[in-house]
Design a protein around this motif. Structure first.
Motif, PDB file in Angstrom:
ATOM      1  N   ALA A 100       0.913  -1.332   0.093  1.00 58.28           N
ATOM      2  CA  ALA A 100       0.162  -0.184   0.171  1.00 58.28           C
ATOM      3  C   ALA A 100       1.128   1.370  -0.014  1.00 58.28           C
ATOM      4  O   ALA A 100       0.760   2.195  -0.701  1.00 58.28           O
ATOM      5  CB  ALA A 100      -0.991  -0.104   1.235  1.00 58.28           C
ATOM      6  N   ILE A 101       1.886   1.149   0.917  1.00 54.28           N
ATOM      7  CA  ILE A 101       2.958   2.601   0.493  1.00 54.28           C
ATOM      8  C   ILE A 101       3.546   2.784  -0.803  1.00 54.28           C
ATOM      9  O   ILE A 101       3.301   3.932  -0.755  1.00 54.28           O
ATOM     10  CB  ILE A 101       4.167   1.935   2.055  1.00 54.28           C
ATOM     11  N   VAL A 102       4.084   1.478  -1.298  1.00 52.74           N
ATOM     12  CA  VAL A 102       5.093   1.779  -2.343  1.00 52.74           C
ATOM     13  C   VAL A 102       3.438   1.931  -3.767  1.00 52.74           C
ATOM     14  O   VAL A 102       3.472   3.081  -4.371  1.00 52.74           O
ATOM     15  CB  VAL A 102       5.014   0.362  -2.698  1.00 52.74           C
ATOM     16  N   GLN A 103       2.140   1.565  -3.314  1.00 56.63           N
ATOM     17  CA  GLN A 103       1.548   2.461  -4.057  1.00 56.63           C
ATOM     18  C   GLN A 103       1.068   3.746  -4.424  1.00 56.63           C
ATOM     19  O   GLN A 103       0.786   4.334  -4.919  1.00 56.63           O
ATOM     20  CB  GLN A 103       0.033   1.109  -3.817  1.00 56.63           C
ATOM     21  N   LEU A 121       8.999   2.684  -6.134  1.00 61.28           N
ATOM     22  CA  LEU A 121       9.238   4.048  -4.938  1.00 61.28           C
ATOM     23  C   LEU A 121       9.717   4.227  -5.816  1.00 61.28           C
ATOM     24  O   LEU A 121      10.763   4.255  -6.981  1.00 61.28           O
ATOM     25  CB  LEU A 121       9.608   2.884  -3.978  1.00 61.28           C
ATOM     26  N   GLU A 122      10.354   5.613  -6.070  1.00 61.29           N
ATOM     27  CA  GLU A 122      10.558   6.407  -7.513  1.00 61.29           C
ATOM     28  C   GLU A 122      11.872   6.240  -7.620  1.00 61.29           C
ATOM     29  O   GLU A 122      13.146   6.787  -7.714  1.00 61.29           O
ATOM     30  CB  GLU A 122      10.248   8.082  -6.777  1.00 61.29           C
ATOM     31  N   GLU A 123      13.028   6.285  -5.927  1.00 63.37           N
ATOM     32  CA  GLU A 123      14.051   6.157  -5.913  1.00 63.37           C
ATOM     33  C   GLU A 123      14.730   4.639  -6.133  1.00 63.37           C
ATOM     34  O   GLU A 123      15.487   4.303  -6.480  1.00 63.37           O
ATOM     35  CB  GLU A 123      14.608   6.265  -4.120  1.00 63.37           C
ATOM     36  N   TYR A 124      13.914   3.954  -6.366  1.00 57.93           N
ATOM     37  CA  TYR A 124      14.315   2.710  -6.892  1.00 57.93           C
ATOM     38  C   TYR A 124      13.837   2.165  -8.303  1.00 57.93           C
ATOM     39  O   TYR A 124      14.056   1.361  -9.064  1.00 57.93           O
ATOM     40  CB  TYR A 124      13.970   1.365  -5.825  1.00 57.93           C
ATOM     41  N   GLN A 125      13.689   3.843  -8.989  1.00 58.49           N
ATOM     42  CA  GLN A 125      13.330   3.309 -11.016  1.00 58.49           C
ATOM     43  C   GLN A 125      14.034   2.895 -10.794  1.00 58.49           C
ATOM     44  O   GLN A 125      15.129   4.035 -10.546  1.00 58.49           O
ATOM     45  CB  GLN A 125      11.813   3.930 -10.990  1.00 58.49           C
ATOM     46  N   GLY A 126      14.398   2.561 -12.448  1.00 61.78           N
ATOM     47  CA  GLY A 126      15.406   2.767 -13.434  1.00 61.78           C
ATOM     48  C   GLY A 126      16.887   2.130 -12.823  1.00 61.78           C
ATOM     49  O   GLY A 126      17.628   2.427 -13.283  1.00 61.78           O
ATOM     50  N   LYS A 127      16.530   1.246 -12.080  1.00 65.92           N
ATOM     51  CA  LYS A 127      17.251   0.059 -11.471  1.00 65.92           C
ATOM     52  C   LYS A 127      17.385  -1.396 -11.960  1.00 65.92           C
ATOM     53  O   LYS A 127      18.313  -1.886 -11.480  1.00 65.92           O
ATOM     54  CB  LYS A 127      17.485   0.024  -9.578  1.00 65.92           C
ATOM     55  N   GLY A 128      16.469  -1.274 -13.137  1.00 64.49           N
ATOM     56  CA  GLY A 128      16.098  -3.079 -13.230  1.00 64.49           C
ATOM     57  C   GLY A 128      15.309  -3.288 -13.040  1.00 64.49           C
ATOM     58  O   GLY A 128      15.021  -4.724 -12.650  1.00 64.49           O
ATOM     59  N   ILE A 129      14.771  -2.628 -11.659  1.00 60.00           N
ATOM     60  CA  ILE A 129      13.962  -4.036 -10.839  1.00 60.00           C
ATOM     61  C   ILE A 129      12.648  -4.581 -11.245  1.00 60.00           C
ATOM     62  O   ILE A 129      12.164  -5.119 -11.482  1.00 60.00           O
ATOM     63  CB  ILE A 129      13.886  -3.120  -9.211  1.00 60.00           C
ATOM     64  N   GLY A 130      11.849  -2.938 -12.077  1.00 62.28           N
ATOM     65  CA  GLY A 130      10.621  -3.744 -12.753  1.00 62.28           C
ATOM     66  C   GLY A 130      10.969  -4.823 -13.798  1.00 62.28           C
ATOM     67  O   GLY A 130      10.041  -5.275 -13.929  1.00 62.28           O
TER      68      GLY A 130
END
Length: 169
Positions: A15-18, A92-101
């Motif tokens: 929920a926090i992530v969303q 979360l914004e700070e984890y975007q662009g790191k290949g996690i998606g």
């Protein structure tokens, strides 16, 4: 960081992530009043139910949920040649662009392939730059639809993969 299947105790972190990712990703796209009204506790209840009903995976960094994905059978019936659908994927914004998606997409795709589902869709707001993530994974735009969020009409793009095997590479 590990990708794992979600369990009921993850609902609060999901929920926090969303909520937080909606507030950063959709700022300037979705009305501010709508974003401000998003509630962690309301979303936690929704995700508690969703976890019990289907396949959902989280990105877990030392016990903190930083992203999640959920998918299943294509829901609308408007795209009969596509069997699966990614219902939601957020980081979360700070984890975007790191290949996690990309890492989060793999277990959903694997689940689909085990069910003999070899194609899928995902819907994304036209003004959301994350649509380029799907394009990098080989998705092609197959439709656009008009939706309403918070009283504002928005265009949602429907992306499809005719063959999801390539996502696992």
């Amino acid at each position: 960081m590990k990708i794992r299947e979600a369990v009921s105790t993850d609902a609060k972190g999901i929920a926090i992530v969303q909520v937080d990712s909606w507030r950063t990703t959709y700022k300037g796209i979705v009305p501010d009043k709508y974003l401000e009204k998003l509630s962690y506790s309301d979303r936690e209840k929704v995700w508690q139910q969703a976890i019990s009903k289907g396949k959902m995976y989280v990105a877990d960094v030392k016990g903190k949920i930083v992203g999640f994905v959920i998918g299943g059978k294509e829901r609308s019936g408007n795209y009969p040649s596509y069997g699966g659908e990614v219902y939601a994927i957020y980081l979360l914004e700070e984890y975007q662009g790191k290949g996690i998606g990309s890492l989060l997409m793999k277990p959903i795709v694997t689940d689909f392939l085990h069910q003999q589902i070899d194609s899928m869709i995902v819907c994304v707001l036209k003004d959301n730059d994350s649509r380029f993530f799907y394009e990098r994974l080989g998705a092609k735009q197959i439709d656009s639809i008009e939706i309403e969020i918070g009283g504002k009409k928005l265009t949602e793009l429907v992306y499809g993969w005719e063959n999801i095997d390539g996502i696992l590479e």
